[in-house]
Write an enzyme that holds these catalytic residues in place. Sequence first.
Site, PDB file in Angstrom:
ATOM      1  N   LYS A 118      36.911 -12.249   3.475  1.00 26.28           N
ATOM      2  CA  LYS A 118      37.222 -12.041   2.057  1.00 26.28           C
ATOM      3  C   LYS A 118      36.184 -12.686   1.135  1.00 26.28           C
ATOM      4  CE  LYS A 118      42.235 -12.000   2.774  1.00 26.28           C
ATOM      5  NZ  LYS A 118      42.576 -10.646   3.137  1.00 26.28           N
ATOM      6  N   GLU A 202      42.498 -18.885  -5.269  1.00 24.12           N
ATOM      7  CA  GLU A 202      42.398 -18.008  -6.436  1.00 24.12           C
ATOM      8  C   GLU A 202      43.666 -18.101  -7.268  1.00 24.12           C
ATOM      9  OE1 GLU A 202      41.451 -14.185  -4.558  1.00 24.12           O
ATOM     10  OE2 GLU A 202      43.536 -13.590  -4.652  1.00 24.12           O
ATOM     11  N   HIS A 237      54.306 -10.674   2.131  1.00 26.06           N
ATOM     12  CA  HIS A 237      53.015 -10.143   1.678  1.00 26.06           C
ATOM     13  C   HIS A 237      52.567  -8.936   2.476  1.00 26.06           C
ATOM     14  CE1 HIS A 237      52.524 -13.538  -0.973  1.00 26.06           C
ATOM     15  NE2 HIS A 237      52.560 -14.396   0.029  1.00 26.06           N
ATOM     16  N   ARG A 294      39.123   0.514   7.692  1.00 31.89           N
ATOM     17  CA  ARG A 294      39.775   1.296   8.754  1.00 31.89           C
ATOM     18  C   ARG A 294      40.721   2.305   8.116  1.00 31.89           C
ATOM     19  NH1 ARG A 294      44.907  -1.553   8.039  1.00 31.89           N
ATOM     20  NH2 ARG A 294      44.363  -3.644   7.403  1.00 31.89           N
TER      21      ARG A 294
HETATM   22  P1  ADP Z   1      47.853  -1.816   6.107  1.00 29.77           P
HETATM   23  O1  ADP Z   1      47.020  -1.037   7.048  1.00 29.77           O
HETATM   24  O2  ADP Z   1      48.763  -0.948   5.376  1.00 29.77           O
HETATM   25  O3  ADP Z   1      47.078  -2.754   5.210  1.00 29.77           O
HETATM   26  P2  ADP Z   1      48.823  -4.164   7.436  1.00 29.77           P
HETATM   27  O4  ADP Z   1      48.039  -5.030   6.518  1.00 29.77           O
HETATM   28  O5  ADP Z   1      50.247  -4.505   7.679  1.00 29.77           O
HETATM   29  O6  ADP Z   1      48.834  -2.662   6.977  1.00 29.77           O
HETATM   30  O7  ADP Z   1      48.036  -4.116   8.804  1.00 29.77           O
HETATM   31  C1  ADP Z   1      48.150  -3.070   9.741  1.00 29.77           C
HETATM   32  C2  ADP Z   1      48.147  -3.619  11.132  1.00 29.77           C
HETATM   33  O8  ADP Z   1      46.968  -4.336  11.405  1.00 29.77           O
HETATM   34  C3  ADP Z   1      49.278  -4.558  11.420  1.00 29.77           C
HETATM   35  O9  ADP Z   1      49.659  -4.355  12.746  1.00 29.77           O
HETATM   36  C4  ADP Z   1      48.667  -5.934  11.220  1.00 29.77           C
HETATM   37  O10 ADP Z   1      49.323  -6.904  11.978  1.00 29.77           O
HETATM   38  C5  ADP Z   1      47.263  -5.688  11.710  1.00 29.77           C
HETATM   39  N1  ADP Z   1      46.233  -6.473  11.021  1.00 29.77           N
HETATM   40  C6  ADP Z   1      45.809  -6.343   9.762  1.00 29.77           C
HETATM   41  N2  ADP Z   1      44.811  -7.191   9.477  1.00 29.77           N
HETATM   42  C7  ADP Z   1      44.573  -7.895  10.608  1.00 29.77           C
HETATM   43  C8  ADP Z   1      43.656  -8.917  10.993  1.00 29.77           C
HETATM   44  N3  ADP Z   1      42.731  -9.383  10.162  1.00 29.77           N
HETATM   45  N4  ADP Z   1      43.718  -9.399  12.250  1.00 29.77           N
HETATM   46  C9  ADP Z   1      44.625  -8.909  13.109  1.00 29.77           C
HETATM   47  N5  ADP Z   1      45.501  -7.939  12.833  1.00 29.77           N
HETATM   48  C10 ADP Z   1      45.495  -7.433  11.606  1.00 29.77           C
HETATM   49  P1  ADP Z   2      45.812  -9.391   3.597  1.00 26.83           P
HETATM   50  O1  ADP Z   2      44.438  -9.470   4.177  1.00 26.83           O
HETATM   51  O2  ADP Z   2      46.786 -10.228   4.293  1.00 26.83           O
HETATM   52  O3  ADP Z   2      46.229  -7.982   3.380  1.00 26.83           O
HETATM   53  P2  ADP Z   2      45.461  -9.506   0.679  1.00 26.83           P
HETATM   54  O4  ADP Z   2      44.429 -10.309  -0.035  1.00 26.83           O
HETATM   55  O5  ADP Z   2      45.227  -8.036   0.741  1.00 26.83           O
HETATM   56  O6  ADP Z   2      45.622 -10.091   2.148  1.00 26.83           O
HETATM   57  O7  ADP Z   2      46.874  -9.788   0.034  1.00 26.83           O
HETATM   58  C1  ADP Z   2      48.090  -9.352   0.585  1.00 26.83           C
HETATM   59  C2  ADP Z   2      49.192  -9.417  -0.456  1.00 26.83           C
HETATM   60  O8  ADP Z   2      49.341 -10.747  -0.995  1.00 26.83           O
HETATM   61  C3  ADP Z   2      48.942  -8.555  -1.686  1.00 26.83           C
HETATM   62  O9  ADP Z   2      49.351  -7.238  -1.487  1.00 26.83           O
HETATM   63  C4  ADP Z   2      49.792  -9.263  -2.733  1.00 26.83           C
HETATM   64  O10 ADP Z   2      51.137  -8.940  -2.579  1.00 26.83           O
HETATM   65  C5  ADP Z   2      49.606 -10.712  -2.376  1.00 26.83           C
HETATM   66  N1  ADP Z   2      48.476 -11.310  -3.132  1.00 26.83           N
HETATM   67  C6  ADP Z   2      47.193 -11.416  -2.711  1.00 26.83           C
HETATM   68  N2  ADP Z   2      46.425 -12.018  -3.632  1.00 26.83           N
HETATM   69  C7  ADP Z   2      47.227 -12.297  -4.689  1.00 26.83           C
HETATM   70  C8  ADP Z   2      47.030 -12.944  -5.963  1.00 26.83           C
HETATM   71  N3  ADP Z   2      45.857 -13.446  -6.325  1.00 26.83           N
HETATM   72  N4  ADP Z   2      48.095 -13.052  -6.776  1.00 26.83           N
HETATM   73  C9  ADP Z   2      49.311 -12.572  -6.419  1.00 26.83           C
HETATM   74  N5  ADP Z   2      49.563 -11.980  -5.233  1.00 26.83           N
HETATM   75  C10 ADP Z   2      48.541 -11.840  -4.370  1.00 26.83           C
HETATM   76 MG    MG Z   3      45.301  -6.625   2.215  1.00 25.73          MG
END
Ligand code: ADP
Ligand code: ADP
Ligand code: MG
Length: 499
Positions: A118, A202, A237, A294
């Site tokens: 990130k 953040e 989340h 992906r």
């Molecule tokens: P989306 O594809 O809608 O963002 P998720 O964030 O829930 O859905 O992730 C999809 C799948 O990939 C889930 O099975 C989650 O556990 C896995 N996944 C997502 N990010 C990672 C990561 N950085 N490392 C391992 N598994 C991940």
């Molecule tokens: P991941 O890699 O686990 O998907 P993200 O950065 O995409 O992580 O964040 C996952 C979720 O966490 C977001 O969909 C939102 O609900 C919450 N989130 C992330 N960043 C923020 C933020 N700065 N403020 C509020 N909610 C957040």
């Molecule tokens: Mg995300």
Amino acid sequence: MKEIKKILVANRGEIALRIMRSASEMNIKTVAVYSEVDRIAPHVQYADQAVCLGPALSSESYLLGDKIISICKDMDVDAIHPGYGFLSENSDFAKSVYEAGLIFIGPSPESIKTMGDKLAAKNAVSVYGIPMVPGVNRAIDDVREAKQVASQIGYPVLIKASAGGGGKGMRVVVEESELEEQMSRAISEAISAFGDGSVFIEKYVTSPRHIEVQVLGDQQGNIIHLFERECSIQRRHQKVIEEAPSSIFNEEKRSAIGEAAINVAKACGYYGAGTVEFIVDEKLDFYFLEMNTRLQVEHCVTEEITGIDLVKEQIRVAEGKSLTLKQSDLEINGHSIECRVYAEDPKNGFLPDIGNLKVYKRPQGPGVRVDDGFDQGMDIPVYYDPMIGKLITKAKNRDEAISRMIRAIDEFQIVGVETTLSFCKFAIDHSAFRSGKFDTKFVENYFTPEVLNDEATHEEEEIAAILTMHAIDQLKPKSKRNSSASSKNNGNWKRRELR
Ligand code: ADP
Ligand code: ADP
Ligand code: MG
């Protein structure tokens, strides 16, 4: 330019099947891989060929990159589709695939690497002036520095793992006294989940909505966006309900966020299908969160409103073909909603509820799509993500997509495990969802286990009735049975078994 004739799908469940379906329509042969517990899984039966990788644990099966590559060589496979999760965002794996002379159906290893972190991603996109959540774009490991940074940003803040994913490694800190403890928790969670303890801080956006943009690029440098998806209904989340388009954007906002997403993709020389995630505040200002390199779980709602098969586009781009679609060709047609069907108990903190699918009957009818990876009688393994599948509806407008979803949830019969469907029905029928005025705190604001109690009693009666019917049916001679158990070998499976 190399024509792909055979694809190995390095995944399981609904996404493996989803990919194989598109390959089949393109006359491309498929190879499934599976672990010992997935021996009879639908994705194994659907593929033209299948190879067992090893025991159930992902580390001994679906994550064995080298073994998967050597299977490709033995079986004349041209390309690997990684799906989501597992090896999909592993840049070293993508690199090994190329080095073995195979095609990785996804972006370049360099794009995966930049966007998989990130902090690296934020730094890469900063040259394009993409709006970002206020915070620091560097790893912080010293509590004193963290306190300083947090008070500059202003509480509440969010501590995030740079390598994070799937909602893990994230901690909200409301005031300074909690910072030290939450920071050490975030670090240890990040180390155990991702093997990398780097965290950053953040601003925690209050009343946030998660809105993301689907992008598609080719190896010639063309990039388009396929509009946005609203994914604010989440637990831990992590998304549970998604829809496209978002009900809060007008044309101007839509093209502004689309343009920003294209710039993010440009910042890492992106090709293939990808998703740029944003957090949107109450004023509808949007801020870049991260890019997922992906195919995403919720890609289907975009397919429904655009009529584009994203897996086919991924395959064509991987072959080296240019996009045939131009931004001006794309338009939104109707509205689509997706409910993720997880084997989880919403009445028990959404904890996984693993078991056997004693009754499993899918909804049907106009505008209903079910992408799943299981069948009646199968066990949900404890080893993987507990998602059974996805229920998607499409209609000419949002109200109709909502009514259609409620009807489809009512038709969906699952006995043996608790699922997220009861929660989804509650959420979709809620006035906050219907009016479009909701944010990522929907669950904490409106949901309590009690709201599902009446529903459960009614469902139990129905289930008892189904089970009785099923038992009576089993007493009949095989040729006269008409229960869902004997419909397990549907037409598609028969066709494949006969070949
Ligand atoms: P989306 O594809 O809608 O963002 P998720 O964030 O829930 O859905 O992730 C999809 C799948 O990939 C889930 O099975 C989650 O556990 C896995 N996944 C997502 N990010 C990672 C990561 N950085 N490392 C391992 N598994 C991940
Ligand atoms: P991941 O890699 O686990 O998907 P993200 O950065 O995409 O992580 O964040 C996952 C979720 O966490 C977001 O969909 C939102 O609900 C919450 N989130 C992330 N960043 C923020 C933020 N700065 N403020 C509020 N909610 C957040
Ligand atoms: Mg995300």
